[in-house]
Design an enzyme around this catalytic site. Sequence first.
Site, PDB file in Angstrom:
ATOM      1  N   GLU A 137      43.964  69.901  41.605  1.00  0.00           N
ATOM      2  CA  GLU A 137      43.439  69.300  41.282  1.00  0.00           C
ATOM      3  C   GLU A 137      41.907  69.017  42.214  1.00  0.00           C
ATOM      4  OE1 GLU A 137      44.898  66.085  38.436  1.00  0.00           O
ATOM      5  OE2 GLU A 137      45.629  65.431  40.173  1.00  0.00           O
TER       6      GLU A 137
ATOM      7  N   ASN B 247      48.633  61.368  33.203  1.00  0.00           N
ATOM      8  CA  ASN B 247      49.150  60.612  34.758  1.00  0.00           C
ATOM      9  C   ASN B 247      48.090  59.280  34.633  1.00  0.00           C
ATOM     10  OD1 ASN B 247      49.266  59.153  36.742  1.00  0.00           O
ATOM     11  ND2 ASN B 247      47.953  61.014  38.464  1.00  0.00           N
TER      12      ASN B 247
ATOM     13  N   LYS C 287      48.655  56.284  35.669  1.00  0.00           N
ATOM     14  CA  LYS C 287      48.534  56.020  37.222  1.00  0.00           C
ATOM     15  C   LYS C 287      48.788  54.508  37.033  1.00  0.00           C
ATOM     16  CE  LYS C 287      44.405  59.619  38.243  1.00  0.00           C
ATOM     17  NZ  LYS C 287      43.334  59.843  38.839  1.00  0.00           N
TER      18      LYS C 287
ATOM     19  N   GLU D 120      46.315  60.634  45.797  1.00  0.00           N
ATOM     20  CA  GLU D 120      45.907  58.979  46.277  1.00  0.00           C
ATOM     21  C   GLU D 120      46.950  59.180  46.389  1.00  0.00           C
ATOM     22  OE1 GLU D 120      45.266  58.294  41.303  1.00  0.00           O
ATOM     23  OE2 GLU D 120      43.306  59.401  41.766  1.00  0.00           O
TER      24      GLU D 120
ATOM     25  N   GLY E 182      38.511  61.856  38.643  1.00  0.00           N
ATOM     26  CA  GLY E 182      37.686  60.552  38.132  1.00  0.00           C
ATOM     27  C   GLY E 182      36.053  60.507  38.422  1.00  0.00           C
TER      28      GLY E 182
ATOM     29  N   SER F 148      38.961  65.384  36.050  1.00  0.00           N
ATOM     30  CA  SER F 148      38.280  65.288  35.008  1.00  0.00           C
ATOM     31  C   SER F 148      38.064  65.998  33.256  1.00  0.00           C
ATOM     32  CB  SER F 148      36.595  65.213  35.417  1.00  0.00           C
ATOM     33  OG  SER F 148      36.536  63.924  36.531  1.00  0.00           O
TER      34      SER F 148
ATOM     35  N   HIS G 113      50.669  63.111  44.682  1.00  0.00           N
ATOM     36  CA  HIS G 113      48.708  62.994  43.920  1.00  0.00           C
ATOM     37  C   HIS G 113      47.901  63.100  45.080  1.00  0.00           C
ATOM     38  CE1 HIS G 113      45.306  61.758  42.114  1.00  0.00           C
ATOM     39  NE2 HIS G 113      46.038  62.141  40.702  1.00  0.00           N
TER      40      HIS G 113
HETATM   41  P1  PGA Z   1      41.475  62.359  36.142  1.00  0.00           P
HETATM   42  O1  PGA Z   1      42.214  62.425  37.284  1.00  0.00           O
HETATM   43  O2  PGA Z   1      41.233  62.920  34.790  1.00  0.00           O
HETATM   44  O3  PGA Z   1      40.719  60.771  35.894  1.00  0.00           O
HETATM   45  O4  PGA Z   1      39.927  63.291  36.808  1.00  0.00           O
HETATM   46  C1  PGA Z   1      43.127  63.243  36.710  1.00  0.00           C
HETATM   47  C2  PGA Z   1      44.656  62.887  37.326  1.00  0.00           C
HETATM   48  O5  PGA Z   1      44.067  62.284  39.057  1.00  0.00           O
HETATM   49  O6  PGA Z   1      45.759  63.654  37.737  1.00  0.00           O
END
Ligand code: PGA
Length: 249
Positions: free
Chosen positions: A166, A9, A11, A96, A172, A212, A94
């Site tokens: 997730e 992803n 983003k 976010e 992140g 992560s 997601h």
């Molecule tokens: P990340 O993000 O690997 O940077 O933690 C994962 C995601 O948001 O799908």
Amino acid sequence: MRKKIIAGNWKMNNDIFQTTDLLNGLKEKISSSEHLVIVCPPFTSLVVAQQLLKNSPIKLGAQDVSLFDSGAYTGEISVGMLKAAGCSYVIVGHSERRQYHGETNEIINKKAKKVLDAGLIPIICIGETLDEREKGITDQILTTQTKGVLADFSNAEVEKSIIAYEPVWAIGTGKTATKEQAEESHQLIRKVISQMYSWATAEKVIIQYGGSVKSENAKELLSQPNIDGALVGGACLKADSFAAIITAV
Ligand code: PGA
């Protein structure tokens, strides 16, 4: 045996020029894989990505989709547009999107249905926040989210869909769920699906872990019996680190 699916992803990263660099790098490193590999660039990079990935096993996905098919919805992108741009997968819900755009389980359910109706595959995200984990209500949250996002799905629709677990506190942050924590949540999600449908159906659903993921922890996480892949954020932005995850598992 469920296939392992590793999705990146991106983003809001990479313009069309950076997309070209990253995908050329990735194509060199991943000319074949026993796993299914998907990249999800921003909307503006999809057409460029489709052309670059023509003779590659890497599949294309989008990061979101509109609830609507066409019309006066400024700034929105329909599933038909995504399909024409070469997408086979769409991430929906997601955290976010939930956090910054107020997306609820109900909206996510409708978006996932739109994606399925168009013949594409949704990657449907769920996961608890740190506060919810600390309050000890992770199972309750995951149960509600699973039931909400899959509401009114047919057997065939749920079997086609990908779920991404997730934990919001792991996205992140560099804090990964332990393999035990992740496996426990994946088991719970599969159990909820089995209660809504059947074990036979639940056994077919791909449940990815996200939060992560990097090459150092991917193998351990993905060797758990109920973890069928990864949704990768930060570590998918460099060809080296994304390829390292794919070859590690
Ligand atoms: P990340 O993000 O690997 O940077 O933690 C994962 C995601 O948001 O799908």
